[in-house]
Design a protein around this motif. Structure first.
Motif, PDB file in Angstrom:
ATOM      1  N   ILE A  84       0.853  -1.187   0.000  1.00 27.11           N
ATOM      2  CA  ILE A  84       0.000   0.000   0.000  1.00 27.11           C
ATOM      3  C   ILE A  84       0.891   1.240   0.000  1.00 27.11           C
ATOM      4  O   ILE A  84       1.830   1.342   0.809  1.00 27.11           O
ATOM      5  CB  ILE A  84      -0.923   0.007   1.234  1.00 27.11           C
ATOM      6  N   GLU A  85       0.597   2.173  -0.891  1.00 27.50           N
ATOM      7  CA  GLU A  85       1.410   3.388  -0.962  1.00 27.50           C
ATOM      8  C   GLU A  85       1.300   4.173   0.335  1.00 27.50           C
ATOM      9  O   GLU A  85       0.215   4.346   0.898  1.00 27.50           O
ATOM     10  CB  GLU A  85       0.976   4.253  -2.144  1.00 27.50           C
ATOM     11  N   THR A  86       2.442   4.647   0.801  1.00 26.71           N
ATOM     12  CA  THR A  86       2.480   5.398   2.045  1.00 26.71           C
ATOM     13  C   THR A  86       3.238   6.704   1.806  1.00 26.71           C
ATOM     14  O   THR A  86       3.411   7.115   0.660  1.00 26.71           O
ATOM     15  CB  THR A  86       3.128   4.548   3.167  1.00 26.71           C
ATOM     16  N   THR A  87       3.679   7.355   2.867  1.00 23.36           N
ATOM     17  CA  THR A  87       4.381   8.630   2.701  1.00 23.36           C
ATOM     18  C   THR A  87       5.680   8.424   1.934  1.00 23.36           C
ATOM     19  O   THR A  87       6.283   7.350   1.973  1.00 23.36           O
ATOM     20  CB  THR A  87       4.696   9.250   4.075  1.00 23.36           C
ATOM     21  N   LYS A  88       6.110   9.474   1.243  1.00 25.34           N
ATOM     22  CA  LYS A  88       7.316   9.382   0.424  1.00 25.34           C
ATOM     23  C   LYS A  88       8.520   9.004   1.269  1.00 25.34           C
ATOM     24  O   LYS A  88       8.702   9.498   2.379  1.00 25.34           O
ATOM     25  CB  LYS A  88       7.579  10.721  -0.273  1.00 25.34           C
ATOM     26  N   GLY A  89       9.324   8.089   0.750  1.00 24.99           N
ATOM     27  CA  GLY A  89      10.486   7.628   1.483  1.00 24.99           C
ATOM     28  C   GLY A  89      11.701   8.509   1.269  1.00 24.99           C
ATOM     29  O   GLY A  89      11.629   9.570   0.647  1.00 24.99           O
ATOM     30  N   ASP A  90      12.818   8.050   1.800  1.00 24.25           N
ATOM     31  CA  ASP A  90      14.066   8.776   1.638  1.00 24.25           C
ATOM     32  C   ASP A  90      15.171   7.795   1.264  1.00 24.25           C
ATOM     33  O   ASP A  90      14.913   6.641   0.942  1.00 24.25           O
ATOM     34  CB  ASP A  90      14.413   9.565   2.909  1.00 24.25           C
ATOM     35  N   ASP A  91      16.406   8.262   1.307  1.00 21.16           N
ATOM     36  CA  ASP A  91      17.557   7.459   0.881  1.00 21.16           C
ATOM     37  C   ASP A  91      18.412   7.060   2.068  1.00 21.16           C
ATOM     38  O   ASP A  91      19.640   6.988   1.979  1.00 21.16           O
ATOM     39  CB  ASP A  91      18.380   8.252  -0.135  1.00 21.16           C
ATOM     40  N   LEU A  92      17.757   6.771   3.189  1.00 22.25           N
ATOM     41  CA  LEU A  92      18.471   6.408   4.404  1.00 22.25           C
ATOM     42  C   LEU A  92      19.228   5.093   4.221  1.00 22.25           C
ATOM     43  O   LEU A  92      18.672   4.097   3.766  1.00 22.25           O
ATOM     44  CB  LEU A  92      17.477   6.262   5.561  1.00 22.25           C
ATOM     45  N   VAL A  93      20.510   5.082   4.577  1.00 22.79           N
ATOM     46  CA  VAL A  93      21.301   3.852   4.539  1.00 22.79           C
ATOM     47  C   VAL A  93      21.844   3.469   5.914  1.00 22.79           C
ATOM     48  O   VAL A  93      22.266   2.332   6.124  1.00 22.79           O
ATOM     49  CB  VAL A  93      22.467   3.960   3.537  1.00 22.79           C
ATOM     50  N   TYR A  94      21.840   4.417   6.853  1.00 23.39           N
ATOM     51  CA  TYR A  94      22.327   4.121   8.201  1.00 23.39           C
ATOM     52  C   TYR A  94      21.765   5.158   9.169  1.00 23.39           C
ATOM     53  O   TYR A  94      21.568   6.321   8.812  1.00 23.39           O
ATOM     54  CB  TYR A  94      23.864   4.149   8.251  1.00 23.39           C
ATOM     55  N   LYS A  95      21.527   4.698  10.403  1.00 20.09           N
ATOM     56  CA  LYS A  95      21.010   5.635  11.417  1.00 20.09           C
ATOM     57  C   LYS A  95      21.435   5.155  12.796  1.00 20.09           C
ATOM     58  O   LYS A  95      21.365   3.964  13.110  1.00 20.09           O
ATOM     59  CB  LYS A  95      19.482   5.703  11.333  1.00 20.09           C
ATOM     60  N   ASP A  96      21.899   6.094  13.626  1.00 25.40           N
ATOM     61  CA  ASP A  96      22.119   5.815  15.044  1.00 25.40           C
ATOM     62  C   ASP A  96      21.688   7.047  15.833  1.00 25.40           C
ATOM     63  O   ASP A  96      21.000   7.936  15.296  1.00 25.40           O
ATOM     64  CB  ASP A  96      23.568   5.394  15.319  1.00 25.40           C
ATOM     65  N   ASP A  97      22.092   7.145  17.086  1.00 22.70           N
ATOM     66  CA  ASP A  97      21.639   8.266  17.925  1.00 22.70           C
ATOM     67  C   ASP A  97      22.236   9.598  17.494  1.00 22.70           C
ATOM     68  O   ASP A  97      21.695  10.662  17.822  1.00 22.70           O
ATOM     69  CB  ASP A  97      21.996   8.006  19.396  1.00 22.70           C
ATOM     70  N   ASN A  98      23.334   9.560  16.763  1.00 26.00           N
ATOM     71  CA  ASN A  98      24.037  10.797  16.431  1.00 26.00           C
ATOM     72  C   ASN A  98      23.890  11.234  14.980  1.00 26.00           C
ATOM     73  O   ASN A  98      23.904  12.420  14.679  1.00 26.00           O
ATOM     74  CB  ASN A  98      25.524  10.651  16.763  1.00 26.00           C
TER      75      ASN A  98
END
Length: 490
Positions: A84-98
């Motif tokens: 189901i289509e949802t909000t537009k995504g992004d190009d995230l490849v990594y995420k942490d607290d900083n």
């Protein structure tokens, strides 16, 4: 197989199926199966996903997503098994607290990897392919096919100007900027002595070491690496590659898309080809490496169990005029597959009445595979001016499928001719009995050079059912037109 992932101990794969017959029509499916290989569901992807060349399948925040190259994102509804289509995504490849790390390719304009500080929202970038990124001992490591790079502090990279912020670029329809040669703050850990050309497939084979990905175990950065003849686990020590473990074969990894959205340093999931219709998964989980091979004998043809011919004959018999719109709706509800073989003349088909040579016509064509033995191919002829149905040409042929078990050619048909003959005879008898029951048989005169057939009239529609041999049956033909249009002397 286009792509796969592992999610909650089940596998999800997108397969692209080449449909029956030789018209180049393809369809993509999402298949879910467990660790034992049992298929839990198989669903067609929505048309906009099935037609897309780029599909990024990934798991994020306890959901499965697929994303297009314009970042349109779809989430898998686990109740309906539909995206189901949802909000537009992004190009995230990594995420942490900083930090949040984004990567975009601009083709001939270069590429960029952004480091967005989650505390002060400052943004910095480098001209690197940052799809494959790890974090270890306070430093980021970016692994490319021929090189490994270290970023000790993202704030030492090039600071973004307002028109270089990730969100600014992502929101533009064709967001890009000249992103070449921004290497400030980037240190080389290792670079292959062979010059890698990203536009040449052969260039990969020429590398001394081709790094597929990196992962962390015991506070060490390891690589899954392609050597000349096999796959290995390696690590970099003092700017040299050390082989930690050699596998007995060379796995043909493939990953066209950005599938490294992963905050775990110690887990990576790769896909490899293992021959035609044979694939595998290479999974690293800290110390453990699992290699799973998947193979199947035939492509996943969708058999619909009924070609709905009795319903179609009944619908036609009860109407004097039938529109193109009604036919398309009928085929949609009975799972007919549009093979997009539309024509604007009758020259290809000697069964159509010659009177339609003089008017503008068009055809649409649908197929339905009833089972692994028999497939219906039906072509509808309409006049363009009123979009009304004028004739139908229906062929039941032997189902074609793609074989991978000890064969080097495709497509093939089922080789059990005795079973094929039995099923074709049953189909022929079913159609003939229904026409005898509902129609008025008429006497036909068969020319010596013409195929024999029986004919019936129902509500001024003429039905010609052509005879079949007793054995070695390859098909059944039924032709339908208005009686007023049919000329037996043609």
């Amino acid at each position: 197989m286009i792509t796969s992932l592992k999610f909650k101990n089940d596998y999800y794969s997108i397969f692209e199926e080449t449909q029956m017959y030789d018209f180049g029509h393809k369809r993509k499916y999402l298949i879910k199966y467990n660790l034992q290989g049992e298929i839990l569901f198989s669903e067609k992807l929505p048309e906009e996903l099935s037609n897309s060349y780029y599909l990024d399948l990934f798991a994020l925040d306890d959901h499965v997503y697929v994303q297009l190259n314009n970042n349109t994102r779809y989430v898998l509804d686990t109740k309906s098994n539909q995206f189901i289509e949802t909000t537009k995504g992004d190009d995230l490849v990594y995420k942490d607290d900083n930090y949040k790390v984004m990567y975009k390719s601009f083709g001939e304009w270069g590429q960029a990897t952004w480091f967005i500080n989650t505390k002060d929202k400052s943004e910095f970038f480098a001209s690197l392919n940052g799809k494959n990124i790890n974090f270890l001992a306070g430093k980021f490591y970016i692994t490319n096919l021929s090189s490994i790079w270290e970023i000790s502090n993202p704030k030492k990279l090039t600071r973004c100007k307002p028109n270089q912020y990730y969100d600014y670029i992502n929101k533009k329809e064709f967001g890009m900027f000249d992103s070449y040669d921004y290497n400030k703050g980037v240190n080389s850990v290792y670079k292959d002595s062979v010059q890698y050309d990203p536009y040449s497939r052969k260039s990969i084979e020429q590398l001394n070491y081709a790094f597929m990905t990196s992962f962390v175990a015991d506070d060490q950065l390891y690589q899954i690496t392609q050597l000349k003849d096999n796959t290995a686990i390696s690590r970099i020590h003092q700017n040299k590659v050390e082989i930690v473990h050699n596998f007995k074969e060379k796995y043909s990894f493939f990953s066209w898309y950005n599938q490294f959205r992963n905050t775990r340093n110690d887990y990576k999931f790769l896909r490899f080809n293992n021959g035609y219709n044979a694939f595998g998964f290479f999974e690293t989980d800290h110390h453990n490496i699992d290699i799973t091979k998947v193979s199947y004998q035939y492509d996943t043809l969708q058999y619909i169990k009924s070609d709905s011919i009795i319903r179609l004959i009944s619908d036609i018999s009860n109407k004097n005029n039938i529109s193109k719109k009604e036919i398309i709706e009928f085929e949609k509800t009975t799972l007919g597959l549009d093979i997009q073989n539309n024509r604007t003349t009758i020259n290809h088909n000697g069964y159509y009445p010659r009177k339609f040579e003089k008017v503008e016509v068009e055809t649409i064509d649908f197929i339905k595979s009833e089972n692994e033995y028999i497939t219906q191919d039906i072509e509808y002829l309409f006049t363009k001016n009123d979009q009304e149905l004028k004739a139908l040409f229906i062929d039941w042929n032997r189902t074609k499928f793609f074989n991978s078990a000890g064969k080097n050619y495709f497509p093939i048909r089922n080789e059990n001719q005795t079973q094929v003959d039995r099923i074709f005879k049953e189909k022929y008898v079913k159609i003939r009995e229904y026409l005898n029951k509902t129609g008025k048989p008429i006497v036909v005169k068969i020319k010596p050079d013409k195929s024999g057939y029986d004919a019936w009239i129902i509500n001024e529609w003429r039905f010609n059912l052509y005879k079949i041999p007793q054995k070695n049956i390859n098909g059944i033909t039924l032709f339908i037109s208005r009686q007023e249009d049919f000329n037996e002397n043609e």
